[in-house]
Write a protein that holds these residues in place. Structure first.
Motif, PDB file in Angstrom:
ATOM      1  N   THR A   4     -10.113  -1.430  -2.674  1.00  0.00           N
ATOM      2  CA  THR A   4      -9.105  -0.412  -2.958  1.00  0.00           C
ATOM      3  C   THR A   4      -9.697   0.910  -3.438  1.00  0.00           C
ATOM      4  O   THR A   4      -9.278   1.981  -3.023  1.00  0.00           O
ATOM      5  N   SER A   5     -10.692   0.807  -4.322  1.00  0.00           N
ATOM      6  CA  SER A   5     -11.225   2.061  -4.864  1.00  0.00           C
ATOM      7  C   SER A   5     -12.610   2.383  -4.330  1.00  0.00           C
ATOM      8  O   SER A   5     -13.328   3.201  -4.899  1.00  0.00           O
ATOM      9  N   ARG A  36       4.298   3.722   2.710  1.00  0.00           N
ATOM     10  CA  ARG A  36       5.228   3.388   1.616  1.00  0.00           C
ATOM     11  C   ARG A  36       5.403   1.895   1.463  1.00  0.00           C
ATOM     12  O   ARG A  36       6.345   1.306   1.975  1.00  0.00           O
ATOM     13  N   GLY A  37       4.464   1.315   0.753  1.00  0.00           N
ATOM     14  CA  GLY A  37       4.592  -0.109   0.487  1.00  0.00           C
ATOM     15  C   GLY A  37       4.354  -0.933   1.733  1.00  0.00           C
ATOM     16  O   GLY A  37       5.212  -1.677   2.183  1.00  0.00           O
ATOM     17  N   ARG A  83      -2.796   5.342  -3.657  1.00  0.00           N
ATOM     18  CA  ARG A  83      -1.907   5.579  -4.801  1.00  0.00           C
ATOM     19  C   ARG A  83      -1.612   4.285  -5.539  1.00  0.00           C
ATOM     20  O   ARG A  83      -1.722   4.205  -6.737  1.00  0.00           O
ATOM     21  N   SER A  84      -1.161   3.272  -4.772  1.00  0.00           N
ATOM     22  CA  SER A  84      -0.986   1.961  -5.372  1.00  0.00           C
ATOM     23  C   SER A  84      -1.065   0.920  -4.276  1.00  0.00           C
ATOM     24  O   SER A  84      -1.072   1.257  -3.095  1.00  0.00           O
ATOM     25  N   GLY A  85      -1.135  -0.342  -4.695  1.00  0.00           N
ATOM     26  CA  GLY A  85      -1.334  -1.399  -3.728  1.00  0.00           C
ATOM     27  C   GLY A  85      -2.819  -1.720  -3.601  1.00  0.00           C
ATOM     28  O   GLY A  85      -3.649  -1.091  -4.253  1.00  0.00           O
ATOM     29  N   THR A  86      -3.134  -2.711  -2.769  1.00  0.00           N
ATOM     30  CA  THR A  86      -4.534  -3.116  -2.657  1.00  0.00           C
ATOM     31  C   THR A  86      -4.948  -3.272  -1.201  1.00  0.00           C
ATOM     32  O   THR A  86      -4.127  -3.516  -0.318  1.00  0.00           O
ATOM     33  N   ARG A  89       4.309  11.187   0.300  1.00  0.00           N
ATOM     34  CA  ARG A  89       4.043   9.763   0.510  1.00  0.00           C
ATOM     35  C   ARG A  89       4.148   9.480   1.994  1.00  0.00           C
ATOM     36  O   ARG A  89       5.174   9.757   2.618  1.00  0.00           O
ATOM     37  N   ASP A 130     -12.199  -6.775  -2.817  1.00  0.00           N
ATOM     38  CA  ASP A 130     -11.253  -5.710  -3.095  1.00  0.00           C
ATOM     39  C   ASP A 130     -11.916  -4.354  -2.825  1.00  0.00           C
ATOM     40  O   ASP A 130     -12.882  -3.986  -3.476  1.00  0.00           O
ATOM     41  N   LEU A 159       0.811  -1.217   0.000  1.00  0.00           N
ATOM     42  CA  LEU A 159       0.000   0.000   0.000  1.00  0.00           C
ATOM     43  C   LEU A 159       0.848   1.271   0.000  1.00  0.00           C
ATOM     44  O   LEU A 159       1.820   1.386   0.746  1.00  0.00           O
ATOM     45  N   GLN A 160       0.439   2.197  -0.868  1.00  0.00           N
ATOM     46  CA  GLN A 160       1.079   3.511  -0.908  1.00  0.00           C
ATOM     47  C   GLN A 160      -0.011   4.574  -0.800  1.00  0.00           C
ATOM     48  O   GLN A 160      -0.964   4.557  -1.571  1.00  0.00           O
TER      49      GLN A 160
END
Ligand code: ATP
Ligand code: MG
Lengths: 354, 516
Positions: free
Chosen positions: B337-338, B289-290, B325-328, B286, B335, B277-278
């Motif tokens: 994420t969005s 961070r991952g 930003r990225s990741g799930t 940021r 899911d 996850l970001q």
């Protein structure tokens, strides 16, 4: 608890009484008789059926613009643009009213009203979108919109839609099938406005949509947390506000003026702000507030003929009443605005401990 | 500006000069007596702790001493002289300073400018920057309040901003300092520093009234303790002659279990799965961070870490309040994420937000409305777009009872509640609907010991019911007491995941600081 509520309801009443008192002093200072002025107001606004009809007629668009401003305020929006929205609604209902000729009343009348509602909503929708997605402050946007719409309607009524055989710019009269009738001298439009006040009250206090609107208005961050669409609600509230103002314009056209004539509707939108504040942002209280202003406005000829008092005294009284009621409200509102926009240091009373 | 009069006669105790005295203070609000016949004394150089349950009347009392409220009855005396405090300005001019939790600082101005604001040393029409800085330096040296006068306030951590507030009060000549739950938002280290500063101030003759719910802090700095309950002073104590348990039972009127009792966890399926996850913070930096994290049904995972290492952003991203930003993120295999906050909540994710005033509540709403804030449109609270007030009120009555929210009525404005009771409203709401995943950020911030015990038991009960529970807290004790596994967070990543048996203070402290 109860005592507090009674006190806060009493405030506008006291403010109006004080305003009348100050009005009387102004009349006296002018060398005129306040007693006769009072007599004139009573004669002009409620002495007979025609006077009552006139009061109700004046109050009708005021209830609706008042409601328009109230809906906006509940969602944290200050709609200064009710005036422009009302003008556009008014001229569009006039256009539908005179242009379509073969429709029966049951179709034509509501259709023209609908045109007013829709075209009141359009400019407000634009303002709402600008606010929600571009961050344009609605006060700025509606002020600019007002200027555009005043000029647009002036131009339409003096150009493409002008009645050909006339010297002054105005649209042709609407068809009889689009006219809102009077029943026993009393304007039907008024009752429509009263119904709308109850509809808005119901919407705001009893529905989930009203809850969302109020939450967005009171605390946008909490609305976001609760999963409400802050942007969507902002657009919707603004649109609804414009629709109400547009309906006010349509009723004015179809029930009072009979056509669109520039200058006839001036000030109605701004009186809406006065009403919203006098009513303490409560939809049902908009009815008595509008009736009060309507009564004063209806008696302006009598004021002049019976008491030789300039009708501007009405504006003096309203301004004083507004000042007394609104000053604390506006201050509180402005503070909340500033808090919401993230500038700390205004509210002394919050903290982990309190 | 700063008088030297506060330097002499620094000894605490009975012989020291009486700075402030309240006599028979009573304050009523609609439906409650917030203070009933309260009397207290504060001497020069003394640290007086006010203890009491949520809603006991502590904040109300100090607000009267600072001129924010007027007492209905009773008298306030400063150095023996009866005074009427009409506003904070009155209080300040009589040498009283108060540090509010929401700081009254201008973020874009420097420390020095903030300190002198309103009482600026001027040079012609401009603030004399050099003299302002010198004044600040003088004060910070004298009291050990390390802070750079030229720094811009918004760049400073919370603890330092608070220090600026204290300097501001001292600059205005405060001899009496009121601190209402100053440690609620501080890191443990910042807290230790504040306590040190308080001792220093007291040694130099300042009298301090200190409100806190953390008994450890009371034991560490207070010279004397007054305990309030139901608006009355129910007892006084001297910390050296009692202990935490003694204070707790004095406060609540019963013995409090300060340790959480629970059986070993029985973890089930993975309920929350976060992968690579970001997430950005409000300044578009940021912050996460991952990050990888899994929480299973039936277990409590505690996130330990120094505040500001991405915890807030992590929580908001999981709960659909912050774009990823990225990741799930997956909840119960779905899911998310969005998804937005509504959709995530709809899947059964409860969220106790970190900032209760900002996100958790609408202050102008009634308690009943705030108790359905994020489920206002669900059955039975609404049907076909119409709100059902009978159902809303019924649930409010139940929750207020169950979570012991101290209020005259469920129709009281939430604004009128005490700080801890506001927190209880949020906790009650979020633990009321059998969520699959409970995300609790600082769940007991500002809550009294009795209620902490209760909320902890509720979180354990959620776990035992089969929910996955993720707790983020600045209180290491809370993490250690509640968790089955401890995730240590540093610079936007989980740097270690420890079973509770292997999690000890020192090791976690080292990991938090970025060590191995
Ligand atoms: N502005 C207000 N209007 C009405 N009631 C209030 C107001 N402020 C406080 N109260 C009530 O007074 C009582 C005391 O509140 P106060 O905030 O002083 O408690 P407290 O001891 O500071 O609690 P906490 O530990 O939760 O901060 C509470 O019952 C609260 O509901
Ligand atoms: Mg408090």
């Amino acid at each position: 608890m109860n005592r507090q509520r009674v006190q806060s309801a009493l405030l506008p009443v006291v403010a109006v009484l004080v305003a009348f008192l100050i009005g009387a002093i102004v009349v006296l200072a002018d060398g005129k008789s306040p007693v006769r002025a009072a007599e004139a107001v009573i004669k002009g606004s409620m002495a007979n059926r025609a006077a009552i009809g006139a009061t109700l007629e004046k109050a009708t668009p005021l209830i609706l613009t008042g409601l328009a401003v109230i809906v906006g305020m509940k969602a944290g929006l200050f709609n200064i643009g009710a005036q422009g929205q009302l003008l556009l609604g008014s001229i569009m209902s006039a256009y539908v009213g005179y242009r379509l000729t073969v429709l029966p009343t049951v179709v034509h009348l509501p259709l023209a009203l609908l045109a007013g509602v829709a075209f009141g909503a359009v400019p407000a929708f634009v303002v709402g979108v600008l606010k929600a997605y571009r961050g344009v402050h609605e006060v700025i946007a509606t002020i600019m919109m007002n200027t555009i719409l005043v000029n647009l309607t002036d131009w339409l009524a003096g150009g493409p839609w002008m009645q050909p055989d006339q010297a002054i710019s105005k649209t042709p009269p609407i068809q009889a099938s689009a006219e809102i009738p009077k029943v026993a001298d009393l304007p039907v439009g008024f009752f429509l406005a009263v119904v709308m006040a109850f509809v808005v009250w119901f919407l705001l206090s009893r529905t989930t949509l009203g809850f969302e609107l109020g939450t967005v208005g009171a605390n946008r961050d909490a609305a976001h947390y609760a999963g409400m669409s802050v942007k969507g609600i902002t657009v919707l509230a603004m649109t609804l506000s414009g629709a109400l103002a547009g309906l006010g314009g349509a009723i004015e056209t179809q029930g009072v003026v009979g056509r669109f004539e520039p200058g006839f509707n001036r000030g109605l939108g701004f009186d809406g702000i006065t009403i919203a504040l006098l009513a303490k942002v409560s939809p049902r209280a908009a009815i008595p507030a509008a009736l009060l202003i309507g009564a004063l406005r209806a008696s302006s000829t009598q004021l002049q003929s019976i008491a030789q008092v300039a009708p501007e005294i009405v504006d003096v009284i309203l301004a004083v009443a507004l000042l007394l009621v609104a000053a604390p409200m506006i201050i509180r509102w402005a503070l909340r605005l500033r808090n919401a926009s993230g500038v700390e240091g205004v509210n002394l009373n919050t903290g982990w401990g309190s | 500006m700063v008088s030297d009069r506060i330097d002499h006669d620094a000894a605490a105790g009975g012989t020291a000069e009486l700075l402030l005295e309240a006599r028979g203070i009573t304050k009523r609000f609609p439906g409650v007596v917030a203070n009933a016949d309260v009397s207290l004394q504060l001497h020069r150089g003394e640290i007086l702790a006010l203890l009491g349950e949520n809603g006991a009347g502590k904040s109300t009392l100090v607000k009267m001493l600072f001129g924010l409220y007027r007492p209905d009855e009773g008298e306030i005396r400063i150095k023996g002289e009866p005074v009427t405090l009409r506003s904070p300005k009155d209080a300040i001019s009589r040498g009283i300073g108060m540090v509010h939790q929401h700081f009254q600082l201008v973020p874009v101005m420097t420390v020095a400018e903030n300190v002198v604001l309103g009482a600026e040393p001027c040079r012609g029409r401009f603030i004399d920057q050099r003299r302002a800085a010198a004044e600040v330096r003088k004060l910070s040296e004298r009291y050990g309040l390390a802070v750079d006068p030229a720094a811009t306030v918004e760049d400073l951590p919370v603890g330092t901003q608070q220090r600026v507030e204290i300097i501001k009060a001292l600059f205005r000549g405060a001899e009496i300092l009121i601190l209402d739950e100053p440690t609620a938002v501080l890191t443990p280290q910042e807290t230790d520093e504040l306590l040190q500063i308080m001792r220093e101030l007291a040694a130099r003759g300042v009298g301090i009234i200190f409100i806190t719910h953390k008994l450890r802090e009371v034991m560490a700095v207070a010279d004397r303790v007054e305990v309030l309950r139901g608006g009355r002073v129910v007892g006084s104590a001297v910390p050296s002659r009692t202990d935490e348990a003694g204070l707790a039972s004095m406060m609540v009127g019963r013995t409090v279990v300060l340790r959480v009792d629970k059986t070993p966890a029985q973890p089930g399926a993975v309920m929350l799965r976060v992968r690579a996850l970001q997430v950005d913070d409000d300044r578009h930096q940021r912050a996460v961070r991952g990050l990888d994290l899994e929480v299973r049904a039936g277990e409590i995972v505690g996130v330990a870490g120094v505040q500001g290492n991405g915890q807030r952003e992590l929580v908001e991203a999981i709960c659909g309040m912050r774009p990823i930003r990225s990741g799930t993120v997956e909840v119960d295999g779905r899911d998310t994420t969005s998804m937005n906050a509504k959709a995530v909540n709809g899947l059964g994710v409860a969220h106790i937000p970190e900032d209760r005033e900002k996100h958790g509540l609408v202050g102008s709403y009634t308690i009943a409305d705030d108790l359905v804030l994020n489920r206002f449109d669900e059955e039975p609270f609404a049907r076909h777009g119409l709100r059902d007030f009978t159902a809303i009120d019924k649930q409010a009555e139940q929750l207020v009872q169950r979570f012991d929210v101290r209020t005259p009525s469920i129709h009281t404005e939430t604004n009128a509640l005490s700080g801890g009771n506001k927190q209880k409203v949020i906790v009650a709401r979020e633990l009321s609907y059998d969520a699959k995943l409970v995300v609790a950020a600082q769940p007991t911030r500002g809550v009294d010991v009795g209620s902490i015990e209760f909320i902890h038991r509720q979180l354990v009960a959620e776990r035992d019911r089969g929910a996955a529970v993720l707790v983020v807290s600045a209180e290491l004790d809370e993490i250690l007491g509640l968790s089955d596994r401890v995730a240590v967070m540093s610079e936007g990543r989980i740097v270690a995941m420890l079973p509770i048996e292997e999690a000890d203070r020192d090791r976690i402290g080292l990991l938090m600081a970025g060590g191995a």
